[in-house]
Design an enzyme around this catalytic site. Sequence first.
Site, PDB file in Angstrom:
ATOM      1  N   LYS A  16     -35.010   6.850   5.417  1.00  0.00           N
ATOM      2  CA  LYS A  16     -35.137   5.426   5.097  1.00  0.00           C
ATOM      3  C   LYS A  16     -35.465   4.586   6.327  1.00  0.00           C
ATOM      4  O   LYS A  16     -36.290   3.671   6.268  1.00  0.00           O
ATOM      5  CB  LYS A  16     -33.824   4.938   4.468  1.00  0.00           C
ATOM      6  CG  LYS A  16     -33.910   3.518   3.944  1.00  0.00           C
ATOM      7  CD  LYS A  16     -32.641   3.132   3.183  1.00  0.00           C
ATOM      8  CE  LYS A  16     -32.808   1.743   2.563  1.00  0.00           C
ATOM      9  NZ  LYS A  16     -31.624   1.345   1.799  1.00  0.00           N
TER      10      LYS A  16
ATOM     11  N   MET B 105     -40.938  30.491 -29.760  1.00  0.00           N
ATOM     12  CA  MET B 105     -41.250  31.752 -29.090  1.00  0.00           C
ATOM     13  C   MET B 105     -39.983  32.577 -28.876  1.00  0.00           C
ATOM     14  O   MET B 105     -40.002  33.807 -28.970  1.00  0.00           O
ATOM     15  CB  MET B 105     -41.968  31.475 -27.760  1.00  0.00           C
ATOM     16  CG  MET B 105     -42.603  32.702 -27.138  1.00  0.00           C
ATOM     17  SD  MET B 105     -43.856  33.467 -28.197  1.00  0.00           S
ATOM     18  CE  MET B 105     -45.350  32.656 -27.636  1.00  0.00           C
TER      19      MET B 105
ATOM     20  N   PHE C 169     -24.404   9.365   1.165  1.00  0.00           N
ATOM     21  CA  PHE C 169     -24.668   9.077  -0.242  1.00  0.00           C
ATOM     22  C   PHE C 169     -26.113   9.450  -0.595  1.00  0.00           C
ATOM     23  O   PHE C 169     -27.048   9.055   0.091  1.00  0.00           O
ATOM     24  CB  PHE C 169     -24.419   7.591  -0.528  1.00  0.00           C
ATOM     25  CG  PHE C 169     -24.722   7.208  -1.952  1.00  0.00           C
ATOM     26  CD1 PHE C 169     -23.996   7.757  -3.003  1.00  0.00           C
ATOM     27  CD2 PHE C 169     -25.743   6.331  -2.244  1.00  0.00           C
ATOM     28  CE1 PHE C 169     -24.286   7.426  -4.316  1.00  0.00           C
ATOM     29  CE2 PHE C 169     -26.039   5.984  -3.558  1.00  0.00           C
ATOM     30  CZ  PHE C 169     -25.312   6.540  -4.596  1.00  0.00           C
ATOM     31  N   GLN C 170     -26.265  10.201  -1.654  1.00  0.00           N
ATOM     32  CA  GLN C 170     -27.566  10.671  -2.144  1.00  0.00           C
ATOM     33  C   GLN C 170     -28.328  11.455  -1.083  1.00  0.00           C
ATOM     34  O   GLN C 170     -29.544  11.406  -1.005  1.00  0.00           O
ATOM     35  CB  GLN C 170     -28.417   9.507  -2.682  1.00  0.00           C
ATOM     36  CG  GLN C 170     -27.805   8.915  -3.950  1.00  0.00           C
ATOM     37  CD  GLN C 170     -28.739   8.007  -4.719  1.00  0.00           C
ATOM     38  OE1 GLN C 170     -29.572   7.320  -4.144  1.00  0.00           O
ATOM     39  NE2 GLN C 170     -28.591   7.989  -6.043  1.00  0.00           N
TER      40      GLN C 170
ATOM     41  N   GLU D  59     -37.684  11.449 -12.869  1.00  0.00           N
ATOM     42  CA  GLU D  59     -38.583  11.958 -11.837  1.00  0.00           C
ATOM     43  C   GLU D  59     -39.335  13.206 -12.294  1.00  0.00           C
ATOM     44  O   GLU D  59     -40.465  13.447 -11.869  1.00  0.00           O
ATOM     45  CB  GLU D  59     -37.808  12.262 -10.549  1.00  0.00           C
ATOM     46  CG  GLU D  59     -37.297  11.018  -9.828  1.00  0.00           C
ATOM     47  CD  GLU D  59     -35.926  10.567 -10.307  1.00  0.00           C
ATOM     48  OE1 GLU D  59     -35.424  11.086 -11.328  1.00  0.00           O
ATOM     49  OE2 GLU D  59     -35.346   9.665  -9.652  1.00  0.00           O
TER      50      GLU D  59
END
Lengths: 581, 176
Positions: A184, A493, A134-135, A72
Site C-alpha cells: 500500500k 458429469m 490485517f488482510q 474477485e
Amino acid sequence: MPGLSEPTQDMSNNIPSEAVTEPKLLKGADMVVEVLRREQVDVIFGYPGGAVLPLYDALYQCGIRHVLTRHEQGAIHAAEGYARVTGRPGVVIATSGPGATNLVTGLADAMLDSIPIVAITGQVAKSVIGTDAFQETSIIGISTPITKHNYQIRHASEIPKVFKEAFHIANSGRKGPVLIDIPKDVAGEVAPFTYEDPPQLPGYQPTVAPHHLQIRKVMSGLAEAKRPVILAGAGVLHAQASEQLLAFAERYRIPVVHTLLGLGGFPANHELFLGMGGMHGSAAANKALYETDFLINLGARFDDRLTGKLDHFAPNATIVHVDIDPAEIGKNIPTDIPVVGDVGEALNMMLSVAVDKPDCSGWVEELLAVKAEFPFWFVQEGELIKPQRLIAEIARITDGEAVVVTDVGQHQMWAAQFYPFRAPDKWVTSGGLGTMGFGLPAAIGAHFGKPDALTVAIVGDAGFQMTLQELAVIGEMQLPVKIVIVNNGALGMVRQWQELFHGERYSSSLLEWQPDFLLLARAYGIPAMKIVSDAELSGQLEAFLAAPGPGLLECIVEPRENVYPMVAPGTGIHQMVGVKP
Amino acid sequence: MSPVLSVLVHNKPGVLHRITALFMRKGFNIQSLTVGITESPDVSRMTLVMSEMDEAALEQVMKQLHKQIDVLKVTDLTEEPMVARELVLIQVNSPVQQRSIIHALIEPFRANIIDVARDTVTIQVTGDTNKVEALIALLRPYGIRELARTGLTALPRDSVLGSDARRVSEGQVLPI
C-alpha cells in the site's frame, strides 16, 4: 509527456511541461494508471479494498473503464474471457489477503489454458509485511506455482519496469498469468516515470521462429506419410494462425482434429474437419489419432483428456510436435520431430517448402466415411428437451456466429460437440483446470472484449450457482449476455461417472432442491423464461436470443442424458463406447 | 548416476522459492541443493544433485528450470568434466586414548580437526561424494554424534572447456 492526460488529483510534484528531458515524477498509484493507458487497457475487472485504496483513488475518473464484479473470482474469470476473445491481456485488480486469495482459482485456470492475464494485488505496507497484519497474506508464495511469473514491488521506481515486463511476459511465448503485488505504501511513493525502455529479460527469450532444419524434417516426413493427421490445439488460436492452418491442410489434404480448446481454429463445416478428439471426441477424430502414421501436433499439449491411455495414443506414428513452449515437447508423448516455435511461423515455413503430395486419399476417404457414419448423436424421444438438441438449436439460430462461453461439465462437452465453430476466438471454455463457475463471469468479460457479438453463456445448473453473484454486473449494466441454464437437476458429469463407474450410487450429485432461477434472475433485473418441453424449444429459443438486452433461459432437460461417445478413464482412444445409438 | 545440474539464477529474493516450488509441483526429488553468489553480484549459482532419474525426466527438469524467468542458464554437469566438492563437519566420539587413532585415520583424507572437546572432536573434510562418504563410514564405528553436509557444489573444468570459449558462451546468456 505524451500520452499523459490531466491528473485528476493533486500531484505532490508538478513539473513544468517544458522540462521534457527530465522524467516526470509520479506517485506509484498514478504510475500504474499511466502504464495501463500505455498498454491500451480499455477495461479492468476488479474489486477494491483497503490495500488498493490508493490505486482505486488514482483510477477514479481516470478514463479506463472499471467493471466492479461482485467477487474477485468473477473478476479474474471475466479477465480471462476478455483475453480469450481479444488475444490481449485481461487485467484484474484485487486487494490484499482475501481479495488476492480469491484470485487463486482464476490464476490456476489461466495458467493451465495459457491465458494472458495481468493481475494486480494490493499488499499491506512494507513496514508490516511478515507481521500477520490485517488482510496480509503471502500471495507471492501462494501464486508462484500458478503464475507464469510474479512480482512484489518494493519501491515505486520499479513500477514502470515491472509492468513493462509483466505485460510482455503475459502475452508472449506461451501466454499466461502474471501477478504484481503492490504494498500500500508503494502506491504513495513518488519516483521518476519513464516507460520507453524495452524489457530486459535475459532469462526469458522465447523461440518464435522455428529452426528451418526441423521444418525440413517435418516436410520430408510428410512426403512419406500414408496416414497423416493434424492435431490443432489452442496454440493455433494464440498464434492467430487459422488461415495458414486451412491453407496447409487443404494443400496436402490432411484431415484436422481439434482439441477442446482449439475449436474454431479450423472451420467446423470443412470437409477435412474430423471434430474434437479425446475423451468425448468423435469416432473419426479418435480413429485418426489412433491409426495415424504421421501426427502433426500444432500447439496442443497432449493433455490426458485428449490422449487417453498413452500406450494407445498414435502408437504407430511419427510424432511432430510444434510448440512455443519447449517443455511441452516430450513431456507426455515421446516426440520424433520437435519444432520449437510459434505455430503461425512454423506453418508459414511449412507452406514455403513444397513437397510431393503424399498419396493418402484412401486414408482420407476412410476417415470421411467414419465421420459420415458416426456423427455426434442423440435420440429425440418423448417430450423432454435433449441438451444436445438445445445446443444444436442455439447453433442454428445464431448461425454459428455467437461467442459461446461455457461452464464445465456435460453441457460443455455437448457445446463442444454440437456447436460448429467456423471462426477463431468465439469459444471460451475452461479446459485444463475444468473450473465450475467459470462460465458466467467469463461471458461478461467476453462481452467487453467483443461487444458487438452475441454472447451466449451456456452453463449448467450447478456451476451457475458457484458464481451467480455476477448476475449483478449483467443486471446493473444491462449487458446483452444471454444465459442458458442447461438444467438437469444434477452435477451432470459427476452423476454420469457415478452411473458408469460407481454402481449408480449418486453420492451428493443430485440437486433435489434448487432455487427458482427465474425469480433469481428477475431479482437482478434480468428478464427470464423457462422451457420444459421439446415442442416449445425452437420458438422460445428464437424469441429469447432475439430479444435485446440481457436474458436468462432456464431449460429443463432430460436428466439422465449422458455424454457420448466416451473413452473411459484408463483406456485407449480406440476403445470408445457409445459411438452410435 | 545422480544428475548434477548447475543453474545460474538472478540473485534476488524469492528465486530459491521459485525453484523449490517448481520441484514440489512437478514431483522432482533432489538429494542436495547449494546456493551461493557468483563472480557477478547479480547472479547466484545453484548446484543441484537430483535423485536418479531417466533421460526423459532429466530433460523435463532442465526444460522446466529454463522456463523460469529468473533462470539464466542450466548446465548438466553429470557427463561433463567437472570439479565437484562438498564440505562435511563430523563430530565424533574421541576419548583421549583414541585421539591418535582418529588422527591417523583422517590424515590420508586431508581432513582437519577444527574443534576439540573433552570427549569429542569435530572433523572438517572436503571432497567429492565418494571421498566424504568413505570417511564417514570409517568414523561411524567410533560413534558419530552429529554430522552436517553442505551438499555438492561444482564447476565445469576450465582446462577442458577452455576458459575463453566459456566466457564467450556465457557472455551471450548474461549481459552483465
